[in-house]
Design a protein around this motif. Structure first.
Motif, PDB file in Angstrom:
ATOM      1  N   VAL A   1      25.293 -12.423 -56.344  1.00  0.00           N
ATOM      2  CA  VAL A   1      25.962 -12.810 -57.583  1.00  0.00           C
ATOM      3  C   VAL A   1      26.240 -14.308 -57.536  1.00  0.00           C
ATOM      4  O   VAL A   1      26.734 -14.827 -56.534  1.00  0.00           O
ATOM      5  CB  VAL A   1      27.286 -12.035 -57.772  1.00  0.00           C
ATOM      6  N   ARG A   2      25.930 -14.974 -58.642  1.00  0.00           N
ATOM      7  CA  ARG A   2      26.239 -16.399 -58.801  1.00  0.00           C
ATOM      8  C   ARG A   2      27.040 -16.534 -60.093  1.00  0.00           C
ATOM      9  O   ARG A   2      26.884 -15.734 -61.013  1.00  0.00           O
ATOM     10  CB  ARG A   2      24.968 -17.232 -58.841  1.00  0.00           C
ATOM     11  N   VAL A   3      27.894 -17.535 -60.162  1.00  0.00           N
ATOM     12  CA  VAL A   3      28.819 -17.699 -61.278  1.00  0.00           C
ATOM     13  C   VAL A   3      28.800 -19.137 -61.774  1.00  0.00           C
ATOM     14  O   VAL A   3      28.693 -20.076 -60.982  1.00  0.00           O
ATOM     15  CB  VAL A   3      30.261 -17.342 -60.847  1.00  0.00           C
TER      16      VAL A   3
ATOM     17  N   GLU B   1      35.985 -14.937 -61.072  1.00  0.00           N
ATOM     18  CA  GLU B   1      35.202 -14.038 -61.921  1.00  0.00           C
ATOM     19  C   GLU B   1      34.538 -12.939 -61.111  1.00  0.00           C
ATOM     20  O   GLU B   1      34.373 -11.813 -61.577  1.00  0.00           O
ATOM     21  CB  GLU B   1      34.093 -14.797 -62.680  1.00  0.00           C
ATOM     22  N   ALA B   2      34.119 -13.262 -59.899  1.00  0.00           N
ATOM     23  CA  ALA B   2      33.445 -12.308 -59.024  1.00  0.00           C
ATOM     24  C   ALA B   2      34.383 -11.793 -57.925  1.00  0.00           C
ATOM     25  O   ALA B   2      33.939 -11.236 -56.931  1.00  0.00           O
ATOM     26  CB  ALA B   2      32.207 -12.939 -58.411  1.00  0.00           C
ATOM     27  N   ARG B   3      35.659 -12.016 -58.101  1.00  0.00           N
ATOM     28  CA  ARG B   3      36.695 -11.557 -57.160  1.00  0.00           C
ATOM     29  C   ARG B   3      36.510 -12.138 -55.761  1.00  0.00           C
ATOM     30  O   ARG B   3      36.830 -11.497 -54.765  1.00  0.00           O
ATOM     31  CB  ARG B   3      36.745 -10.037 -57.118  1.00  0.00           C
TER      32      ARG B   3
ATOM     33  N   VAL C   1      23.206 -11.976 -61.715  1.00  0.00           N
ATOM     34  CA  VAL C   1      23.186 -10.912 -60.717  1.00  0.00           C
ATOM     35  C   VAL C   1      21.743 -10.546 -60.393  1.00  0.00           C
ATOM     36  O   VAL C   1      20.926 -10.333 -61.288  1.00  0.00           O
ATOM     37  CB  VAL C   1      23.929  -9.660 -61.236  1.00  0.00           C
TER      38      VAL C   1
ATOM     39  N   SER D   1      34.509 -17.928 -56.720  1.00  0.00           N
ATOM     40  CA  SER D   1      35.001 -17.753 -58.075  1.00  0.00           C
ATOM     41  C   SER D   1      35.839 -16.493 -58.290  1.00  0.00           C
ATOM     42  O   SER D   1      35.467 -15.414 -57.822  1.00  0.00           O
ATOM     43  CB  SER D   1      33.793 -17.700 -59.014  1.00  0.00           C
TER      44      SER D   1
ATOM     45  N   LEU E   1      27.811 -14.572 -65.318  1.00  0.00           N
ATOM     46  CA  LEU E   1      27.431 -14.008 -64.030  1.00  0.00           C
ATOM     47  C   LEU E   1      25.914 -13.880 -63.988  1.00  0.00           C
ATOM     48  O   LEU E   1      25.299 -13.388 -64.936  1.00  0.00           O
ATOM     49  CB  LEU E   1      28.036 -12.619 -63.841  1.00  0.00           C
TER      50      LEU E   1
ATOM     51  N   SER F   1      29.208 -16.233 -55.486  1.00  0.00           N
ATOM     52  CA  SER F   1      30.330 -15.425 -55.973  1.00  0.00           C
ATOM     53  C   SER F   1      31.626 -15.641 -55.211  1.00  0.00           C
ATOM     54  O   SER F   1      32.710 -15.523 -55.780  1.00  0.00           O
ATOM     55  CB  SER F   1      29.960 -13.947 -55.931  1.00  0.00           C
TER      56      SER F   1
ATOM     57  N   SER G   1      31.005 -13.146 -68.107  1.00  0.00           N
ATOM     58  CA  SER G   1      31.857 -12.586 -67.061  1.00  0.00           C
ATOM     59  C   SER G   1      33.034 -11.793 -67.621  1.00  0.00           C
ATOM     60  O   SER G   1      33.535 -10.903 -66.966  1.00  0.00           O
ATOM     61  CB  SER G   1      32.388 -13.694 -66.150  1.00  0.00           C
TER      62      SER G   1
ATOM     63  N   TYR H   1      35.895 -12.912 -67.856  1.00  0.00           N
ATOM     64  CA  TYR H   1      37.086 -13.529 -67.278  1.00  0.00           C
ATOM     65  C   TYR H   1      37.631 -14.568 -68.259  1.00  0.00           C
ATOM     66  O   TYR H   1      36.887 -15.381 -68.776  1.00  0.00           O
ATOM     67  CB  TYR H   1      36.710 -14.190 -65.950  1.00  0.00           C
TER      68      TYR H   1
END
Length: 88
Positions: free
Chosen positions: A43-45, A83-85, A34, A81, A32, A78, A18, A20
């Motif tokens: 998207v999964r984190v 990381e994915a805003r 995607v 988190s 991430l 997403s 990521s 981040y």
């Protein structure tokens, strides 16, 4: 940024660090997962603790496909988190 592909339940996911940075800078890295593009993009984190190298790219390279599958199973959408805003 390096990336890899992972197939889960017949769907191909692009996997990448990521980028981040958390307060645990070298003890915890984000990934991430995607799938798709545009409005259908999903998207999964998840985060993991490296077992070998403390470099983000090198520890990512050391992950096996089994490790990535395990991490995918632990991943979250997403919107949960930074990381994915927090995007949906």
């Amino acid at each position: 940024m390096p990336h890899r592909s992972l197939t889960v339940d017949g769907h191909t996911w692009r996997v990448e660090p990521s980028g981040y940075v958390t307060q645990y800078e070298h003890d915890e890295f984000g990934l991430l997962f995607v799938r798709g593009t545009g409005e259908t993009r999903e998207v999964r984190v998840t985060r993991y603790s490296p077992q070998g190298a403390r470099s983000r790219e090198q520890s990512f390279a050391e992950l096996t496909d089994a490790d990535l599958s395990r991490l995918f199973a632990q991943s979250q959408p997403s919107f949960t988190s930074p990381e994915a805003r927090y995007a949906r």
